[in-house]
Scaffold this active site. Sequence first.
Site, PDB file in Angstrom:
ATOM      1  CB  SER A 282      -0.901   0.012   1.236  1.00 23.35           C
ATOM      2  OG  SER A 282      -1.500   1.280   1.423  1.00 23.35           O
ATOM      3  CE  LYS A 288      -5.095  -2.295   2.521  1.00 23.39           C
ATOM      4  NZ  LYS A 288      -5.880  -1.489   1.560  1.00 23.39           N
ATOM      5  CG  ASN A 290      -3.529  -3.849  -0.789  1.00 20.53           C
ATOM      6  OD1 ASN A 290      -4.316  -3.849   0.149  1.00 20.53           O
ATOM      7  ND2 ASN A 290      -2.784  -2.805  -1.088  1.00 20.53           N
ATOM      8  NE  ARG A 322     -11.885  -4.416 -47.970  1.00 19.95           N
ATOM      9  CZ  ARG A 322     -11.284  -4.233 -49.144  1.00 19.95           C
ATOM     10  NH1 ARG A 322     -11.145  -3.016 -49.627  1.00 19.95           N
ATOM     11  NH2 ARG A 322     -10.830  -5.269 -49.824  1.00 19.95           N
TER      12      ARG A 322
END
Length: 477
Positions: A282, A288, A290, A322
């Site tokens: 983080s 943290k 994550n 086309r």
Amino acid sequence: MTDGDVGILDPAVAASGGAALCTDLAVVQAMLDTEFAWAQVLVEHGVGDAAWLPAIEDACAVELYHLAAIAADAAGGGNALIPVLARLRATTAERSPEAAAFLHLGATSQDIVDTALMLVATRTLTAAASALDATADALVALVGEHRSTLMVARTLAQHSLPSTFALKAAHWLAGITAARSRMGALLPKLPLQWGGAAGTLASLDTLRGVDTLALVDALAARLGLAAPVAPWQTNRWPVLRAGGAAAEAVAACAVIGADVALLSRPEFGELSEPRADGRGVSSAMPQKQNPVLSVLLKREGLRVGLDLGALTAAAAATVDERSDGGWHAEWTPLRSLVRSAAVSAELAAELAGGLGVHPERMRQNLGLAGPVLLSERVVAVLGRALADRGDHDGPRDVRAAMTAARDAATGDTGDTGAIERSLLATLGADRLAAALGGTTLSDLLDPAGYLGRADDFCVRIVAEATTRTPLGKEPRA
């Protein structure tokens, strides 16, 4: 300075080997590969001089081209092949003016662009399929290791019944296996597009002594693509199927990411991602970790619907020989889809291969609902036993007793004794004893005894996954 997207807003791409197969650089190289392969085929069939080929080959190195300038010039003709071909001819002419004039004989822009995109799709989806194989192998190992690891099954975000982690991993595996099977079956069928100015190859029929269709088949073989039954410039099934196979792979991988992201939350703690230096950090909170792999997998899953919808809309808008916009609208979403497939498969392989599984937290969370989690079993066994004895009120009374036990818990985990008291109060001792027969209530409330055919499903899913056709061994159309 760079000519391409380096992934500032697409962080999974920068680290992906598969994504490197569908960069702008790779797309232009595929166009050059197609032009050179066509020159080779023509020479092999007696059209053109073999002495011209070295000059063309040398000029077909993408490193010689400035992609930003090509992209800017592409606006003038509506596609990148026009400025690529102009530069290719100029570069070739420095060594052989005759070879430069020979380039692109009988072809048109859509032939080169569509064929190049099929090459890019084939190369990228082949890498994705290989990564899906690695994901499947890791999941097979998880299923084998955790066939007796109990956890709670959750339906509509609520605890429902006991299950095993093996079954959850097996369902992930089933999705990966299905996506890999679809991709493997498709890869040999992605075809060359070659129709000339209006899909008739009329200009090639002016060449004397040349079998036009043999030229097309030879080009397909040289490029490793399927030989088309006919030009498909206004029949866009190859693009739709390539995009659809890619989207299925992304979705199968995203399901794994979604589950792991949820179950790695601290309040669950049942799973954890493999750690790597610098990943999961983080910018503001050093404590943290994550679940970045899962987050990126979910991100890819959220994107593919828009891309697949764009491909479908473009195919439906195709007109004439086309299309005036439909064809052009395919290029970006197709590239995005096959890239997402490669990225997702690589992320899923890493996640599954290093996934942390925490059985003690799974068992702890399984116990949060207490024995009322086995209410379905109690109602089924006791209610049926009473009904078989002619007590037709039995099923209703057992259900009422279990509902009362649940309500009495008021958020508590409860215990076997509370359920027994509720059953006694509703049924009476004689009816309860008759319903139980030789079974104890504790046996009925053992979560390990109410797993249904979970283990059988694991065995069957693993068997299907481990008998998949090896990549590259699928029959070619």
